[in-house]
Write a protein that holds these residues in place. Structure first.
Motif, PDB file in Angstrom:
ATOM      1  N   ALA A 294      23.088 -32.144 -18.453  1.00 48.26           N
ATOM      2  CA  ALA A 294      24.025 -31.026 -18.295  1.00 48.26           C
ATOM      3  C   ALA A 294      23.320 -29.703 -18.006  1.00 48.26           C
ATOM      4  CB  ALA A 294      24.877 -30.895 -19.553  1.00 48.26           C
ATOM      5  N   GLY A 295      22.006 -29.677 -18.179  1.00 47.86           N
ATOM      6  CA  GLY A 295      21.287 -28.415 -17.995  1.00 47.86           C
ATOM      7  C   GLY A 295      20.848 -28.156 -16.566  1.00 47.86           C
TER       8      GLY A 295
ATOM      9  N   ALA B 290      21.559 -28.076 -12.111  1.00 48.17           N
ATOM     10  CA  ALA B 290      22.382 -27.273 -11.201  1.00 48.17           C
ATOM     11  C   ALA B 290      23.861 -27.675 -11.290  1.00 48.17           C
ATOM     12  CB  ALA B 290      21.865 -27.441  -9.776  1.00 48.17           C
TER      13      ALA B 290
ATOM     14  N   SER C 260      23.916 -33.020 -22.719  1.00 45.71           N
ATOM     15  CA  SER C 260      22.508 -33.309 -23.012  1.00 45.71           C
ATOM     16  C   SER C 260      21.556 -32.586 -22.074  1.00 45.71           C
ATOM     17  CB  SER C 260      22.239 -34.826 -22.969  1.00 45.71           C
ATOM     18  OG  SER C 260      21.750 -35.227 -21.708  1.00 45.71           O
ATOM     19  N   THR C 261      20.421 -32.198 -22.637  1.00 48.45           N
ATOM     20  CA  THR C 261      19.321 -31.609 -21.890  1.00 48.45           C
ATOM     21  C   THR C 261      18.039 -32.171 -22.495  1.00 48.45           C
ATOM     22  OG1 THR C 261      18.160 -29.526 -21.426  1.00 48.45           O
ATOM     23  CG2 THR C 261      19.398 -29.601 -23.478  1.00 48.45           C
ATOM     24  N   ARG C 262      16.951 -32.066 -21.777  1.00 47.16           N
ATOM     25  CA  ARG C 262      15.662 -32.450 -22.363  1.00 47.16           C
ATOM     26  C   ARG C 262      15.018 -31.250 -23.036  1.00 47.16           C
ATOM     27  NH1 ARG C 262      12.014 -33.417 -17.705  1.00 47.16           N
ATOM     28  NH2 ARG C 262      13.381 -31.645 -17.352  1.00 47.16           N
ATOM     29  N   SER C 263      15.516 -30.059 -22.677  1.00 43.26           N
ATOM     30  CA  SER C 263      14.795 -28.819 -23.000  1.00 43.26           C
ATOM     31  C   SER C 263      15.472 -28.057 -24.133  1.00 43.26           C
ATOM     32  CB  SER C 263      14.766 -27.916 -21.760  1.00 43.26           C
ATOM     33  OG  SER C 263      14.626 -28.685 -20.590  1.00 43.26           O
TER      34      SER C 263
ATOM     35  N   LYS D 257      17.301 -24.816 -23.498  1.00 47.05           N
ATOM     36  CA  LYS D 257      18.603 -24.754 -22.811  1.00 47.05           C
ATOM     37  C   LYS D 257      19.785 -24.969 -23.759  1.00 47.05           C
ATOM     38  CE  LYS D 257      17.135 -26.049 -18.149  1.00 47.05           C
ATOM     39  NZ  LYS D 257      17.312 -27.005 -17.045  1.00 47.05           N
TER      40      LYS D 257
ATOM     41  N   MET E 240      17.963 -34.953 -25.367  1.00 47.88           N
ATOM     42  CA  MET E 240      17.783 -36.390 -25.127  1.00 47.88           C
ATOM     43  C   MET E 240      16.844 -36.632 -23.950  1.00 47.88           C
ATOM     44  SD  MET E 240      20.804 -39.058 -24.054  1.00 47.88           S
ATOM     45  CE  MET E 240      20.680 -38.889 -22.262  1.00 47.88           C
TER      46      MET E 240
ATOM     47  N   LEU F 288      14.516 -32.996  -9.992  1.00 45.03           N
ATOM     48  CA  LEU F 288      14.232 -32.483  -8.646  1.00 45.03           C
ATOM     49  C   LEU F 288      13.846 -31.007  -8.644  1.00 45.03           C
ATOM     50  CD1 LEU F 288      17.212 -34.292  -6.888  1.00 45.03           C
ATOM     51  CD2 LEU F 288      14.800 -34.938  -6.835  1.00 45.03           C
ATOM     52  N   ALA F 289      13.692 -30.438  -9.849  1.00 47.87           N
ATOM     53  CA  ALA F 289      13.459 -28.996  -9.918  1.00 47.87           C
ATOM     54  C   ALA F 289      12.122 -28.603  -9.282  1.00 47.87           C
ATOM     55  CB  ALA F 289      13.531 -28.521 -11.359  1.00 47.87           C
TER      56      ALA F 289
ATOM     57  N   LEU G  64      15.035 -42.323 -13.458  1.00 48.04           N
ATOM     58  CA  LEU G  64      16.310 -41.949 -14.101  1.00 48.04           C
ATOM     59  C   LEU G  64      17.474 -42.709 -13.459  1.00 48.04           C
ATOM     60  CD1 LEU G  64      15.621 -38.117 -14.456  1.00 48.04           C
ATOM     61  CD2 LEU G  64      16.012 -39.703 -16.357  1.00 48.04           C
TER      62      LEU G  64
ATOM     63  N   GLN H  48      26.152 -39.693 -10.589  1.00 51.56           N
ATOM     64  CA  GLN H  48      25.734 -38.944  -9.400  1.00 51.56           C
ATOM     65  C   GLN H  48      24.907 -39.832  -8.468  1.00 51.56           C
ATOM     66  OE1 GLN H  48      22.464 -35.584  -8.091  1.00 51.56           O
ATOM     67  NE2 GLN H  48      23.380 -35.308 -10.090  1.00 51.56           N
TER      68      GLN H  48
ATOM     69  N   TYR I  83      27.313 -37.163  -3.720  1.00 50.53           N
ATOM     70  CA  TYR I  83      27.402 -35.761  -3.320  1.00 50.53           C
ATOM     71  C   TYR I  83      26.599 -35.540  -2.042  1.00 50.53           C
ATOM     72  CZ  TYR I  83      28.460 -34.986  -8.370  1.00 50.53           C
ATOM     73  OH  TYR I  83      28.965 -35.013  -9.653  1.00 50.53           O
TER      74      TYR I  83
ATOM     75  N   SER J 262      24.691 -32.460   0.356  1.00 50.62           N
ATOM     76  CA  SER J 262      23.637 -31.516  -0.036  1.00 50.62           C
ATOM     77  C   SER J 262      24.273 -30.300  -0.702  1.00 50.62           C
ATOM     78  CB  SER J 262      22.832 -31.091   1.192  1.00 50.62           C
ATOM     79  OG  SER J 262      22.132 -32.217   1.677  1.00 50.62           O
TER      80      SER J 262
ATOM     81  N   PRO K  60      15.808 -22.710  -3.488  1.00 51.91           N
ATOM     82  CA  PRO K  60      14.690 -23.259  -2.707  1.00 51.91           C
ATOM     83  C   PRO K  60      14.927 -23.164  -1.197  1.00 51.91           C
ATOM     84  CG  PRO K  60      15.374 -24.794  -4.453  1.00 51.91           C
ATOM     85  CD  PRO K  60      16.392 -23.704  -4.402  1.00 51.91           C
TER      86      PRO K  60
HETATM   87  N1  LIG Z   1      23.107 -33.584  -3.919  1.00 56.26           N
HETATM   88  C1  LIG Z   1      22.162 -32.672  -3.903  1.00 56.26           C
HETATM   89  O1  LIG Z   1      21.926 -31.967  -2.927  1.00 56.26           O
HETATM   90  C2  LIG Z   1      21.316 -32.437  -5.129  1.00 56.26           C
HETATM   91  C3  LIG Z   1      21.388 -33.263  -6.246  1.00 56.26           C
HETATM   92  C4  LIG Z   1      20.625 -32.947  -7.376  1.00 56.26           C
HETATM   93  C5  LIG Z   1      19.806 -31.822  -7.350  1.00 56.26           C
HETATM   94  N2  LIG Z   1      19.760 -31.074  -6.242  1.00 56.26           N
HETATM   95  C6  LIG Z   1      18.941 -29.847  -6.167  1.00 56.26           C
HETATM   96  O2  LIG Z   1      17.689 -30.024  -6.751  1.00 56.26           O
HETATM   97  C7  LIG Z   1      17.278 -28.825  -7.405  1.00 56.26           C
HETATM   98  C8  LIG Z   1      16.933 -29.135  -8.843  1.00 56.26           C
HETATM   99  O3  LIG Z   1      18.067 -29.705  -9.487  1.00 56.26           O
HETATM  100  P1  LIG Z   1      18.482 -29.322 -10.981  1.00 56.26           P
HETATM  101  O4  LIG Z   1      18.490 -27.847 -11.163  1.00 56.26           O
HETATM  102  O5  LIG Z   1      19.729 -30.055 -11.290  1.00 56.26           O
HETATM  103  O6  LIG Z   1      17.260 -29.837 -11.856  1.00 56.26           O
HETATM  104  P2  LIG Z   1      16.758 -31.286 -12.206  1.00 56.26           P
HETATM  105  O7  LIG Z   1      15.339 -31.142 -12.630  1.00 56.26           O
HETATM  106  O8  LIG Z   1      17.034 -32.248 -11.128  1.00 56.26           O
HETATM  107  O9  LIG Z   1      17.565 -31.653 -13.555  1.00 56.26           O
HETATM  108  C9  LIG Z   1      18.887 -32.149 -13.605  1.00 56.26           C
HETATM  109  C10 LIG Z   1      19.213 -32.538 -15.036  1.00 56.26           C
HETATM  110  O10 LIG Z   1      18.548 -33.757 -15.351  1.00 56.26           O
HETATM  111  C11 LIG Z   1      17.844 -33.576 -16.558  1.00 56.26           C
HETATM  112  N3  LIG Z   1      16.645 -34.407 -16.683  1.00 56.26           N
HETATM  113  C12 LIG Z   1      15.526 -34.392 -15.925  1.00 56.26           C
HETATM  114  N4  LIG Z   1      14.631 -35.286 -16.398  1.00 56.26           N
HETATM  115  C13 LIG Z   1      15.217 -35.872 -17.474  1.00 56.26           C
HETATM  116  C14 LIG Z   1      14.834 -36.864 -18.395  1.00 56.26           C
HETATM  117  N5  LIG Z   1      13.650 -37.493 -18.345  1.00 56.26           N
HETATM  118  N6  LIG Z   1      15.701 -37.192 -19.380  1.00 56.26           N
HETATM  119  C15 LIG Z   1      16.899 -36.586 -19.494  1.00 56.26           C
HETATM  120  N7  LIG Z   1      17.331 -35.649 -18.644  1.00 56.26           N
HETATM  121  C16 LIG Z   1      16.498 -35.307 -17.653  1.00 56.26           C
HETATM  122  C17 LIG Z   1      17.468 -32.107 -16.587  1.00 56.26           C
HETATM  123  O11 LIG Z   1      17.122 -31.759 -17.915  1.00 56.26           O
HETATM  124  P3  LIG Z   1      16.920 -30.241 -18.403  1.00 56.26           P
HETATM  125  O12 LIG Z   1      18.291 -29.802 -18.809  1.00 56.26           O
HETATM  126  O13 LIG Z   1      15.992 -30.352 -19.538  1.00 56.26           O
HETATM  127  O14 LIG Z   1      16.351 -29.472 -17.252  1.00 56.26           O
HETATM  128  C18 LIG Z   1      18.749 -31.497 -16.083  1.00 56.26           C
HETATM  129  O15 LIG Z   1      19.699 -31.391 -17.098  1.00 56.26           O
HETATM  130  C19 LIG Z   1      18.444 -27.825  -7.304  1.00 56.26           C
HETATM  131  O16 LIG Z   1      18.190 -26.950  -6.225  1.00 56.26           O
HETATM  132  C20 LIG Z   1      19.614 -28.719  -6.969  1.00 56.26           C
HETATM  133  O17 LIG Z   1      20.595 -28.057  -6.191  1.00 56.26           O
HETATM  134  C21 LIG Z   1      20.482 -31.346  -5.127  1.00 56.26           C
END
Ligand SMILES: NC(=O)c1ccc[n+]([C@@H]2O[C@H](COP(=O)([O-])OP(=O)(O)OC[C@H]3O[C@@H](n4cnc5c(N)ncnc54)[C@H](OP(=O)(O)O)[C@@H]3O)[C@@H](O)[C@H]2O)c1
Length: 315
Positions: free
Chosen positions: A8-9, A11, A30-33, A36, A50, A77-78, A96, A119, A174, A176, A185
């Protein structure tokens, strides 16, 4: 409903949680951090920490939450870097999508959840032959680039697992993302003129505003639909149209033009394919069966007015 949002943490999660709360759902987020946790509580959710790759922890945390429905939004993907090493950059996301999905599904089932929303992604996974826009009935790419084999296999795994699970499973592919928290980015790349038009720039992209993706998720959760749905806007378009437009909107210089051979050297086959060969996606099924439609029907309007929250844009 009592809804468990895994990841949930991120984008999408941060835009989804307030919409769920607004609709009267109880949300466990849930978040890992640990940092948050307060932010998620401020959005109206009950936060939990979690690790999605620790099956035991997933089982315990989901069991404690006693959800009616589970939403899987976990990706990593961060810190996306070089497209040339696509599968390596996606390695944790792929885990994941495979092990993480399996654990979360097992936990959801054991906890007695009725629905599971996951997703997925549409765009580069589409078959790169034939018409410019694909539906959910078209096959995924039987011949992905060598750098995307593992990532496509992970997507296939996630989708199959969700559809085969003994609960109501729905997969949202989804397009982009763009919008608040999802565009930084891309803005940086375009402002730095690091995203050129390659060759004819005829690759077709399907965009979705992050708030429309969140709204579709709420609709999917509240429905009884199962299966796969593309969640994209009404306006699949070639890079040659959206990229110069995006550059103009964010006040960047027009993108450079680069021949295919040079792009192949710099960005590899994934970059060339994204710019010249990928296909877009149709949202007809989601509109027809879920009764959902995007508020931002075209990226043209969305890029212009929906990239940032209003307060941020005004500031
Ligand atoms: N369809 C698309 O275009 C698409 C899809 C996904 C992402 N993106 C892009 O990618 C970029 C990054 O995405 P984002 O901000 O959503 O960050 P992200 O790093 O992809 O994280 C998404 C969520 O997954 C969680 N997560 C990551 N590793 C995990 C693990 N081992 N266990 C449990 N949860 C985990 C993160 O935890 P935390 O809460 O701890 O960070 C966060 O809540 C953004 O620009 C986004 O727009 C694009």
């Amino acid at each position: 409903m009592r809804v468990f949002v895994a990841g949930a943490g991120g984008a999408i999660g941060q835009r989804l949680v307030p919409q769920l709360v607004e609709r009267g759902h109880e949300v466990v987020a849930s978040t890992r951090s640990r940092e948050k946790v307060d932010g998620l509580r401020a959005l109206g959710a009950e936060p939990v920490v979690m690790d999605g790759l620790n099956a035991l922890e997933v089982g315990e945390v989901v069991a404690r939450a006693e959800p009616d429905a589970v939403v899987h939004q976990m990706t990593a993907l961060a810190k996306m870097g070089n497209l040339r090493r696509f599968d390596k950059e996606f390695a944790v996301t792929n885990e994941l999508r495979t092990k993480g999905t399996d654990s979360l599904l097992a936990a959801a089932e054991a906890a007695g959840a009725r629905r599971f929303v996951a997703q997925s992604y549409t765009g580069w996974p589409n078959i790169r032959e034939g018409g410019r826009v694909k539906t959910e009935n078209d096959p995924l790419d039987p011949h992905p680039t060598a750098q995307q084999l593992e990532s496509l296999a992970a997507i296939r795994h996630l989708e199959r697992a969700v559809l085969d699970a003994p609960l109501e499973g729905i997969v949202l592919r989804y397009g982009s993302f763009y919008g608040p928290g999802a565009s930084d980015p891309l803005v940086e790349l375009v402002r730095g003129r690091k995203l050129p038009l390659v060759g004819s720039a005829g690759g077709i992209w399907s965009w979705i505003h992050i708030d429309d993706a969140a709204a579709a998720t709420v609709t999917a959760l509240e429905s009884h639909a199962t299966g796969i749905y593309n969640i994209v806007d009404d306006d699949p378009a070639p890079v040659s149209e959206w990229l110069p437009y995006f550059a103009d909107v964010v006040g960047a210089k027009p993108p450079r033009h680069v021949p295919v051979w040079l792009a192949r050297v710099v960005a590899g086959e994934v970059g060339v394919s994204a710019m010249t060969r990928i296909r877009g996606s149709s949202n007809a099924k989601a509109k027809r069966e879920l009764g959902w439609q995007p508020r931002w029907a075209s990226w043209r309007d969305g890029f212009q007015h929906g990239l940032a929250d209003e307060e941020r844009a005004a500031a």
